[in-house]
Design a protein around this motif. Structure first.
Motif, PDB file in Angstrom:
ATOM      1  N   GLN A 187       0.848  -1.186   0.000  1.00 20.89           N
ATOM      2  CA  GLN A 187       0.000   0.000   0.000  1.00 20.89           C
ATOM      3  C   GLN A 187       0.884   1.237   0.000  1.00 20.89           C
ATOM      4  OE1 GLN A 187      -3.182   0.234   2.973  1.00 20.89           O
ATOM      5  NE2 GLN A 187      -2.787   2.437   3.171  1.00 20.89           N
ATOM      6  N   PRO A 213      -4.706   2.812  -1.223  1.00 18.91           N
ATOM      7  CA  PRO A 213      -5.580   2.406  -0.128  1.00 18.91           C
ATOM      8  C   PRO A 213      -6.933   1.937  -0.650  1.00 18.91           C
ATOM      9  CG  PRO A 213      -4.439   4.432   0.434  1.00 18.91           C
ATOM     10  CD  PRO A 213      -4.117   4.150  -1.001  1.00 18.91           C
ATOM     11  N   LEU A 257      -5.942  -1.893   2.973  1.00 17.48           N
ATOM     12  CA  LEU A 257      -6.303  -2.693   1.812  1.00 17.48           C
ATOM     13  C   LEU A 257      -7.480  -3.599   2.152  1.00 17.48           C
ATOM     14  CD1 LEU A 257      -2.946  -3.644   0.028  1.00 17.48           C
ATOM     15  CD2 LEU A 257      -4.385  -1.610  -0.211  1.00 17.48           C
TER      16      LEU A 257
END
Length: 312
Positions: A187, A213, A257
């Protein structure tokens, strides 16, 4: 052949300060989640300094050894964060985490098992040459990769890191060796702030895959199909190592995530199938992150069951 599980109660004795997400319960949950599976169970040995020195200078190894406290906690971080600690009972855990990764490589390359999962802590993929950080002290998976190259004489290896945080340590430890392909999805933005796609390493053997994200499994799997699998096929590794962090799960408190346990099944299936195609199915997986305990247990079980399926 079969799947090996390398784990040890010493991993439960690496005690961290109250409130730390990298806690001893992580390993307890994983061990219980895997308890009923038909695995070859092996005690990870304590690594010798020569193995650790494949990635870390001796003065750093000595520094870590000297910092093990007689009581309380000893912080290890050097101007980076305040998250990496040793307790009086940490020594065996730290050295067994590295030793387990090395032993797993030995077992797979000696054809004792098809693949292996090393369930130990502390994790390792943030540790750089002389820099502990992000709960990590020694670069366990990088040490295993170097062991495969230097001791077993392999010509090419690959590390695939699906932890939600960038494997900055693994990249730092391996990027100067063109025999090692380092693939890491993470991420971004997120700590440690590295891992941009433009960073390919000095030999073009680093593949960073930033994920925004709230990226879900559909997008992540598509990126692995589009980028990771072709990179592995091109590199033709003789062993694939996995940095198995499970903190991209949608319930993890340290990231954003939206993966599920099924995501890890699919990704592991993809990697083991590629291993069948390029390196006789040889895979060594090493635990990294994952901080929601229930999600960690479910994802680790899904991952190991996929490894087991690949041996059938």
């Amino acid at each position: 052949m079969s799947t090996a599980l390398l784990t040890h109660r010493d991993g439960l004795l690496h005690v961290t300060p109250p409130g730390m997400p990298e806690q001893e319960a992580r390993l307890d949950y994983i061990q219980r989640a895997l308890a009923d599976l038909d695995l070859i169970r092996v005690d990870p040995p304590i690594a010798d300094d020569a193995s650790i020195a494949l990635c870390h200078p001796q003065d750093y190894i000595d520094f870590v050894r000297s910092k093990v406290p007689t009581d309380g906690f000893a912080g290890l971080d050097r101007e980076t964060d305040a998250e990496t600690f040793l307790s009086p009972t940490s020594y065996n855990a730290v050295w067994r985490a590295a030793g387990g990764a090395v032993k797993a490589v030995d077992m797979v390359l000696d054809d004792e098992v098809q693949n292996a999962f090393v369930a130990m802590r502390p994790p390792g993929h943030h540790a750089e040459q002389s820099l502990p950080m992000g709960f990590c002290i020694f670069g366990n998976v990088a040490i295993a990769a170097k062991h495969a190259l230097e001791v077993h004489g392999l010509e090419r290896v690959a590390v695939v890191d699906f932890d939600v945080h960038h494997g900055n340590g693994t990249q730092a430890l391996l990027q100067d060796d063109p025999r090692a392909l380092v693939v890491t999805s993470q991420q971004i933005p997120l700590w440690p702030g590295t891992g941009q796609a433009s960073d390919r390493g000095p030999h073009g053997t680093v593949l960073n895959i930033p994920l925004a994200p709230h990226t879900d499994s559909t997008h992540a799997i598509a990126e692995y199909e589009r980028q990771v699998i072709p990179a592995l096929i091109k590199h033709q590794p003789e062993l694939i190592l996995i940095s198995a962090g499970f903190d991209a799960h949608q319930d993890d408190p340290l990231a954003q995530l939206n993966w599920t346990a099924d995501t890890y099944t699919t990704l592991t299936d993809m990697l083991t199938q590629t291993a069948q195609d390029v390196c006789k199915g040889r895979v060594v997986s090493v635990l990294e992150g994952g901080y929601d305990l229930d999600a960690l247990a479910a994802c680790a079980r899904a991952h190991v069951q996929s490894l087991m399926k690949a041996t059938q």
